[in-house]
Design an enzyme around this catalytic site. Structure first.
Site, PDB file in Angstrom:
ATOM      1  N   THR B 153       0.834  -1.075  -0.034  1.00  0.00           N
ATOM      2  CA  THR B 153      -0.029   0.027   0.044  1.00  0.00           C
ATOM      3  C   THR B 153       0.771   1.251   0.240  1.00  0.00           C
ATOM      4  O   THR B 153       1.474   1.593  -1.167  1.00  0.00           O
ATOM      5  CB  THR B 153      -1.110  -0.023   1.174  1.00  0.00           C
ATOM      6  OG1 THR B 153      -0.221  -0.122   2.360  1.00  0.00           O
ATOM      7  CG2 THR B 153      -1.997  -1.017   0.900  1.00  0.00           C
ATOM      8  N   LYS B 179       3.994  -7.213   3.697  1.00  0.00           N
ATOM      9  CA  LYS B 179       3.927  -5.761   3.466  1.00  0.00           C
ATOM     10  C   LYS B 179       3.604  -5.017   4.995  1.00  0.00           C
ATOM     11  O   LYS B 179       3.145  -5.663   5.721  1.00  0.00           O
ATOM     12  CB  LYS B 179       2.833  -5.605   2.179  1.00  0.00           C
ATOM     13  CG  LYS B 179       1.350  -5.911   2.587  1.00  0.00           C
ATOM     14  CD  LYS B 179       0.544  -4.949   3.744  1.00  0.00           C
ATOM     15  CE  LYS B 179       0.465  -3.429   3.001  1.00  0.00           C
ATOM     16  NZ  LYS B 179      -0.319  -2.567   4.084  1.00  0.00           N
ATOM     17  N   THR B 190      -0.900  -3.067   9.967  1.00  0.00           N
ATOM     18  CA  THR B 190      -1.641  -3.660   8.946  1.00  0.00           C
ATOM     19  C   THR B 190      -0.646  -4.341   8.090  1.00  0.00           C
ATOM     20  O   THR B 190      -0.068  -4.077   6.883  1.00  0.00           O
ATOM     21  CB  THR B 190      -1.884  -2.180   8.022  1.00  0.00           C
ATOM     22  OG1 THR B 190      -2.388  -1.206   8.850  1.00  0.00           O
ATOM     23  CG2 THR B 190      -2.622  -2.390   6.644  1.00  0.00           C
TER      24      THR B 190
END
Lengths: 407, 407
Positions: B153, B179, B190
């Site tokens: 992201t 990630k 996240t």
């Protein structure tokens, strides 16, 4: 209760002074004194950081052993923290110099320092400062304001508040000053605060009021989660209002408590709004929580999230980050029951109902969030308790201020 | 142990694919698939956030009830968190579509999503994506790299790691991708991570190894203290290396554990160094602590302090902030025993001895701190335990990225 102008000299029998001594920087006020004409009952709360500055150690001893004090001497520029035995000696020397100028006992003088950690105090400027402070003592509003200014570090405005209340037909006044902008976090921070009152109140009752008020005010603000080594709140009560002694759990106690809380909450919000680099005061109000403690934890989790703080800076209604911050607070709740609102200047918008986005207008949300004072209301629908926490946005200037604070 | 090139396709019998589907943005890869030719024993750890994304709920159920899985399908752009019952339905639909394309059971497919919270997934792009992923499956190194890229992201680089180890004469390979750049904090963030191995190992032993490794690696990094709703680490072991089954507490277990830890630690450090806006990898190593848990808490407190992080950004040896962060960690210790060093690229400088500044050169300290990888070593002189935590500096770009993430 009446909110009045003024600060530490608002109550009867208090004087203040400020001086420019060149402790670390030149051309700015860097010492302050708060003095009571007669011995004042004292209560205080201090940092819970394991690393405690020399003045904190000094004051803790005095507050725990003595009924009254006469003065608090404060300096900015050097925090006198992580300075070992030598730092304790410097601190005692400062208290002693101030006591000598005032003609009081050394144990009648509390001290407070704020600024860079690790440096030793410097004698010559402080010696001169103590003399100037004593000469400059005044009960004027201006003297109080200058004292509030002298304890600032990265603060951009001096912080003062005062109220007057009626206790059994006598006017009792409570006034205070505080500083703090960075290293601010629940359990207090690089914050110093002196509150003075002319109330007649016993030491243990005063301490109870102070501890409870601090929990709901200074311990509910956060700028950067960093709890400092120097946090100090000292409250002095010199009995010059001549009210009947305030008894525990009486109506008079409630009136006094509410007055003290108003002063502390006003100062706390001024500190949050003046957080390093801040452009906005950001309030999280949690309602419908299962306990007071749960409401407090949830509210603090929201105002301390860097992601929420940057979204507030960007006036972005990124409500997912608020739910996320509630979620990692450590408190259990049903995410699919939560309602979320944002508020500013009388406007209110529901962003989330039962854990999911409503069909709200992003444009209107951004308008609300563009205000200087923004509130997020989180309804947990899980009970009857609520709490407020106050913080600020996280901005470029926070990074700038702290990326080169020492240089 | 040999560190080798590659990622999720390094071990035998694994294929990967990436696809550009336009889930939220166009012109970038946004779906990835990791597939094992034969059913793979599975273990996982997930976010502890009360608010859990739909794919986390789906995977938890599968991992707790099933021995093996065949595939993990991942998407970036939309996190499918705070999306209610509808979000659960979308997630199951995605797993079902992928299973149908692969010709496996729906419960053989784990899912993972990352991106904006609160939006629903969109069917058409994902349907096309599932088809493209299935068609594109390959065991090449390039396919693995593209998959690592597709789950990014705000990450700036794809994150992969792989090792090979010897288990009783058989070569066993472990490779992974992850990630995560913002909303990164101990207890995961996240972050999504898929690790594949061809080892023969039972499910409960694999789960034990995964839980312990995650504690020492992914749970010891922090970018911003924000623990996300989607954190997922899935490890697949498909037994194609044909080693003798790895027994608990055997030498083979230790070899496997160290291999898994190396992959996880490499990925964790890549994530910390690629923290949003970061210019430096910042490591805190606490030694001489009274327990392992104490060392972990102290190390995490240092890397999560905004004031320490901004000082690291400014290459400012503001060691008082490090002592302060140790002090408010919640751990008890003697501040006047602590030694503090900074290190980078083989250079080492003692800043603090017994809680007070040494006579160090500020210039040399700034040189050391100007490196891309900087370590603070805190010697508590209080025991024999140590721990490492990894973070990054706090910069203008962190504020920029998160002040307008959604726009």
């Amino acid at each position: 209760m009446e909110i009045i102008k003024g600060g530490v000299t608002a109550a009867k029998g208090y004087k203040a002074a400020a001086a420019e001594c060149g402790i670390k920087y030149t051309g700015r006020l860097d010492m302050a004194l708060v003095y009571s004409e007669c011995p004042a009952v004292c209560a205080a709360t201090f940092t819970k950081n394991v690393v405690k500055a020399a003045p904190v150690k000094w004051d803790r001893k005095i507050i725990s052993e003595k009924e009254t004090i006469c003065a608090v001497v404060l300096n900015s520029g050097i925090a006198n923290a992580c300075t070992g035995k030598e730092g304790m000696e410097y601190n005692e020397w400062m208290a002693g110099r101030m006591a000598k100028e005032l003609g009081v006992d050394i144990y009648d003088v509390c001290t407070a320092s704020t600024g860079v950690i690790g440096m030793q105090l410097v004698k010559e400027p402080i010696e001169r400062g103590c003399r100037l402070l004593c000469e400059g003592l005044s009960d004027s509003t201006e003297a109080a304001s200058l004292a509030a200014r002298a304890i600032m570090t990265t603060d951009t405005i001096p912080k003062e508040a005062a109220v007057s209340i009626d206790i059994g037909g006598k006017k009792v006044t409570i006034g205070g000053m505080s500083k703090g902008s960075g290293m601010i976090h629940p359990d207090m921070a690089t914050m110093l605060c002196v509150i003075t009152t002319d109330a007649v109140i016993e030491k243990n009752i005063l301490q109870k009021a102070v501890s409870n008020v601090v929990d709901d005010t200074f311990n509910m603000i956060s700028v950067d989660r960093d709890t400092s080594t120097n946090d100090t709140v000292i409250v002095m009560a010199n009995a010059m209002a001549e009210n009947d002694t305030i008894k525990e759990d009486s109506d008079e106690y409630v009136a006094f408590y509410n007055g003290l809380k108003t002063v502390a909450e006003t100062l706390a919000k001024l500190m949050a709004a003046d957080g390093e680099g801040a452009t906005k005061l950001f309030t999280a109000r949690v309602v419908g929580a299962k306990s007071r403690q749960s409401a407090r934890i949830l509210a603090r989790s929201v105002i301390t999230s860097n992601l929420v703080k940057t979204a507030v800076y960007g006036s972005d209604a990124n409500w997912g980050r608020i739910l996320c911050a509630l979620g990692y607070s450590g408190e259990e709740f049903d995410p699919e029951a939560v309602d979320l609102y944002i508020e500013s200047a009388g406007r209110r918008l529901k962003l989330v109902e039962n854990g999911m986005a409503t069909d709200y207008s992003e444009e209107y949300a951004t308008q609300i969030l563009s205000d200087k004072e923004v509130t997020a209301v989180c309804d947990m629908k899980n009970g009857e308790y609520e709490a407020c926490a106050w913080g600020c946005d996280l901005t470029y200037d926070y990074v700038k201020i702290n990326g080169d604070y020492r240089s």
